[in-house]
Design a protein around this motif. Structure first.
Motif, PDB file in Angstrom:
ATOM      1  N   LYS A  72       2.262   1.850  -3.449  1.00 15.45           N
ATOM      2  CA  LYS A  72       1.232   2.392  -4.361  1.00 15.45           C
ATOM      3  C   LYS A  72       1.112   3.901  -4.172  1.00 15.45           C
ATOM      4  O   LYS A  72       1.026   4.657  -5.134  1.00 15.45           O
ATOM      5  N   LYS A  73       1.087   4.340  -2.914  1.00 16.21           N
ATOM      6  CA  LYS A  73       0.937   5.770  -2.625  1.00 16.21           C
ATOM      7  C   LYS A  73       2.160   6.560  -3.088  1.00 16.21           C
ATOM      8  O   LYS A  73       2.051   7.683  -3.519  1.00 16.21           O
ATOM      9  N   GLU A  74       3.335   5.965  -2.973  1.00 23.46           N
ATOM     10  CA  GLU A  74       4.569   6.624  -3.393  1.00 23.46           C
ATOM     11  C   GLU A  74       4.609   6.855  -4.890  1.00 23.46           C
ATOM     12  O   GLU A  74       5.187   7.819  -5.362  1.00 23.46           O
ATOM     13  N   GLU A 126       0.831  -1.209   0.000  1.00 25.03           N
ATOM     14  CA  GLU A 126       0.000   0.000   0.000  1.00 25.03           C
ATOM     15  C   GLU A 126       0.864   1.257   0.000  1.00 25.03           C
ATOM     16  O   GLU A 126       0.584   2.228  -0.697  1.00 25.03           O
ATOM     17  N   PHE A 127       1.924   1.243   0.785  1.00 23.80           N
ATOM     18  CA  PHE A 127       2.849   2.375   0.845  1.00 23.80           C
ATOM     19  C   PHE A 127       3.481   2.618  -0.523  1.00 23.80           C
ATOM     20  O   PHE A 127       3.567   3.757  -0.981  1.00 23.80           O
ATOM     21  N   LEU A 154       2.041   7.518  -6.793  1.00 22.26           N
ATOM     22  CA  LEU A 154       1.036   8.523  -7.203  1.00 22.26           C
ATOM     23  C   LEU A 154       1.583   9.903  -7.264  1.00 22.26           C
ATOM     24  O   LEU A 154       2.451  10.405  -6.882  1.00 22.26           O
TER      25      LEU A 154
END
Length: 106
Positions: free
Chosen positions: A102-104, A99-100, A106
């Motif tokens: 994926k956010k990075e 999840e981390f 974006l």
């Protein structure tokens, strides 16, 4: 915790947990608390339990932080749990890391 080796991350997690305990409880409460840590890093567990010497410079700084935070915690224990016996926690960590990432992106 950021990008770390698994041993550095394990130490950082212990430090964060100990700091949170110290924040939540007063000194008298801390002295009476029975605290159990279950670690999947055999190295970190045995270093904290003083079964292994800490030879790595980065780990030695983290060990000192843990040691100092433990001074007022007489009923604290660290137990090694092999990863293969701790699959649920390992799964949750991997999900959080995915999840981390994926956010990075974006």
């Amino acid at each position: 915790i950021g990008i770390r080796t698994n041993n550095e991350a394990e130490y950082e997690a212990v430090i964060l947990a100990l700091e949170k305990l110290i924040e939540l409880f007063n000194i008298d409460e801390l002295k009476n608390l029975e605290i159990n840590f279950y670690l999947d890093s055999e190295l970190v567990c045995k270093q904290i339990n003083r079964e292994y010497k800490v030879k790595d410079k980065k780990l030695s700084l983290l060990f000192i932080k843990v040691y100092n935070l433990m001074l007022n915690l007489p009923k604290i224990k660290f137990q090694y749990i092999p990863r293969e016996l701790n699959k649920e926690a390992d799964k949750l960590v991997n999900e959080a890391l995915d999840e981390f990432e994926k956010k990075e992106k974006l």
